[in-house]
Design a protein around this motif. Structure first.
Motif, mmCIF file in Angstrom:
data_model
loop_
_atom_site.group_PDB
_atom_site.id
_atom_site.type_symbol
_atom_site.label_atom_id
_atom_site.label_comp_id
_atom_site.label_asym_id
_atom_site.label_seq_id
_atom_site.Cartn_x
_atom_site.Cartn_y
_atom_site.Cartn_z
ATOM 1 N N LEU A 48 0.830 -1.196 0.000
ATOM 2 C CA LEU A 48 0.000 0.000 0.000
ATOM 3 C C LEU A 48 0.870 1.254 0.000
ATOM 4 C CD1 LEU A 48 -2.913 1.135 0.247
ATOM 5 C CD2 LEU A 48 -2.574 1.138 2.727
ATOM 6 N N ARG A 49 0.543 2.187 -0.881
ATOM 7 C CA ARG A 49 1.303 3.443 -0.963
ATOM 8 C C ARG A 49 0.355 4.641 -0.913
ATOM 9 N NH1 ARG A 49 4.399 3.279 -6.416
ATOM 10 N NH2 ARG A 49 2.279 2.680 -7.036
ATOM 11 N N PHE A 50 0.827 5.713 -0.303
ATOM 12 C CA PHE A 50 0.082 6.962 -0.275
ATOM 13 C C PHE A 50 0.410 7.743 -1.541
ATOM 14 C CE2 PHE A 50 -0.165 11.510 0.771
ATOM 15 C CZ PHE A 50 -1.493 11.584 1.163
ATOM 16 N N ILE A 51 -0.629 8.046 -2.347
ATOM 17 C CA ILE A 51 -0.390 8.721 -3.626
ATOM 18 C C ILE A 51 -1.134 10.056 -3.717
ATOM 19 C CG2 ILE A 51 0.075 6.577 -4.876
ATOM 20 C CD1 ILE A 51 -2.788 6.644 -5.910
ATOM 21 N N ALA A 52 -1.598 10.566 -2.577
ATOM 22 C CA ALA A 52 -2.250 11.878 -2.493
ATOM 23 C C ALA A 52 -3.456 11.949 -3.433
ATOM 24 C CB ALA A 52 -1.246 12.987 -2.766
ATOM 25 N N LEU A 53 -3.479 12.922 -4.326
ATOM 26 C CA LEU A 53 -4.640 13.152 -5.185
ATOM 27 C C LEU A 53 -4.527 12.479 -6.555
ATOM 28 C CD1 LEU A 53 -5.233 16.952 -4.457
ATOM 29 C CD2 LEU A 53 -6.501 15.012 -3.504
ATOM 30 N N ASN A 54 -3.600 11.562 -6.705
ATOM 31 C CA ASN A 54 -3.387 10.931 -8.018
ATOM 32 C C ASN A 54 -4.629 10.210 -8.534
ATOM 33 O OD1 ASN A 54 -0.844 11.912 -7.988
ATOM 34 N ND2 ASN A 54 0.208 9.939 -8.084
ATOM 35 N N ASN A 55 -5.368 9.532 -7.621
ATOM 36 C CA ASN A 55 -6.589 8.833 -8.061
ATOM 37 C C ASN A 55 -7.597 9.811 -8.648
ATOM 38 O OD1 ASN A 55 -5.952 6.135 -7.435
ATOM 39 N ND2 ASN A 55 -6.475 6.440 -5.279
ATOM 40 N N TYR A 56 -7.753 10.956 -8.000
ATOM 41 C CA TYR A 56 -8.708 11.953 -8.478
ATOM 42 C C TYR A 56 -8.249 12.553 -9.806
ATOM 43 C CZ TYR A 56 -10.675 11.722 -3.772
ATOM 44 O OH TYR A 56 -11.251 11.284 -2.604
ATOM 45 N N ILE A 57 -6.958 12.825 -9.922
ATOM 46 C CA ILE A 57 -6.423 13.419 -11.151
ATOM 47 C C ILE A 57 -6.565 12.449 -12.321
ATOM 48 C CG2 ILE A 57 -4.326 14.274 -12.268
ATOM 49 C CD1 ILE A 57 -3.440 15.268 -9.505
ATOM 50 N N GLU A 58 -6.258 11.165 -12.075
ATOM 51 C CA GLU A 58 -6.387 10.174 -13.139
ATOM 52 C C GLU A 58 -7.838 10.003 -13.578
ATOM 53 O OE1 GLU A 58 -4.637 6.553 -11.854
ATOM 54 O OE2 GLU A 58 -2.576 7.350 -11.816
ATOM 55 N N LEU A 59 -8.751 10.044 -12.616
ATOM 56 C CA LEU A 59 -10.162 9.912 -12.968
ATOM 57 C C LEU A 59 -10.621 11.072 -13.845
ATOM 58 C CD1 LEU A 59 -11.828 8.689 -9.650
ATOM 59 C CD2 LEU A 59 -11.747 7.468 -11.825
ATOM 60 N N LEU A 60 -10.180 12.278 -13.529
ATOM 61 C CA LEU A 60 -10.586 13.456 -14.298
ATOM 62 C C LEU A 60 -9.986 13.457 -15.696
ATOM 63 C CD1 LEU A 60 -10.395 16.214 -11.536
ATOM 64 C CD2 LEU A 60 -12.421 15.032 -12.408
#
Length: 292
Positions: A48-60
């Motif tokens: 498990l890694r902390f990736i900050a807002l990467n999930n939100y950015i990739e979704l957008l």
């Protein structure tokens, strides 16, 4: 004992249940949305890694997400007014003094709400069938060629909307019926004495008196229709050509098909932000209408 302490003592069991089964999962999902929690992390937490807002950015930046959001907005924009219109119409008919067997019709119209989606979906798939569906048979009587309701990308979402409206309108109908019965009868009697028509009574008495009820029903319906999932899942499985894929359907695929829990949690909170923004907008518009 102090009255406040007694009140908190009675509230404590419910607060504990809400905290354990609602608040903690929401906080956990929010934290997961900032990580790359997937199948590998599920097997070994060290992945498990902390990736900050990467999930939100990739979704957008994903076309599928924007396509699903467009389908969801289309479903909400058409389905919510249609559902409220049908619900209000049914409530007006049941509230009419000319109506007979009101308990029977109340139960019959509310029955689809408590019926299992999968069970009624089988019936509606038969109704929408291209070759022997009853809807196409009825269209054939008036000279309209058969429509591939669930196989044509242009007709699949309207078919889903019709199914969803039929399935859910009974819930709002009961709320509208309660609001109509709370309107003083004297207002209608005075309006009839003054020579007001049915439309004038509806416009100047019924609608203004139903204002708070309309706002509440609108908010509940919008919030519910933004969570579109069961209908396309059992009717079309998101097809054809992803024309009925909703935001919640994408979240389901991300979380339970590809096991990208972090991405699925990010979709959930993006949807929450959208629903929250629409709700605030509706509340402000409703308050301005009351002030006017």
């Amino acid at each position: 004992m102090n009255r406040h302490r007694v009140a908190w003592l009675f509230l404590a069991p419910a607060m504990v249940i809400l905290g354990v089964f609602f608040l903690l999962p929401v906080i956990a999902a929010l934290l997961l949305s900032f990580t790359d929690y997937d199948l590998y992390a599920l097997a070994d937490i060290h992945n498990l890694r902390f990736i900050a807002l990467n999930n939100y950015i990739e979704l957008l930046h994903r076309p599928l997400f924007w396509s699903a959001l467009g389908h969801t907005l289309y479903f909400v924009a058409v389905g919510v007014p249609l559902s409220m219109l049908v619900s209000l119409g049914a409530a007006l008919l049941l509230n009419s003094p000319l109506a007979r067997c009101k308990p029977f019709f109340r139960t019959a119209l509310f029955a689809p709400v408590v019926t299992t989606v999968v069970a009624v979906a089988v019936v509606w798939r038969y109704l929408f069938n291209t070759k022997y569906g009853l809807i196409n048979v009825a269209l054939g009587w008036v000279g309209i060629h058969p429509i591939d309701w669930l196989g044509d990308p242009h007709w699949a979402m309207p078919a889903i909307i019709l199914f969803a409206v039929w399935k859910n309108f009974g819930y709002n109908m009961i709320i509208f019926l309660a609001g109509l019965q709370a309107i003083p009868v004297e207002l209608y009697e005075a309006a009839r004495i003054d020579g007001a028509s049915f439309w004038q009574q509806f416009r100047h008495i019924t609608l203004p008196m139903l204002g708070p009820t309309l706002l509440m029903v609108g908010i509940l319906t919008v919030a519910g229709y933004f969570q579109l999932f069961a209908e396309p899942y059992v009717m079309t499985e998101g097809g054809p050509l992803e024309s009925t894929t909703s935001v919640l359907y994408v979240m389901y695929d991300e979380g339970f098909k590809w096991w990208n829990m972090g991405s699925a949690s990010a979709i959930a909170f993006l949807l929450f932000i959208i629903v929250f923004a629409v709700t605030v907008l509706m509340l402000r518009v409703g308050r301005r209408g009351d002030e006017a």
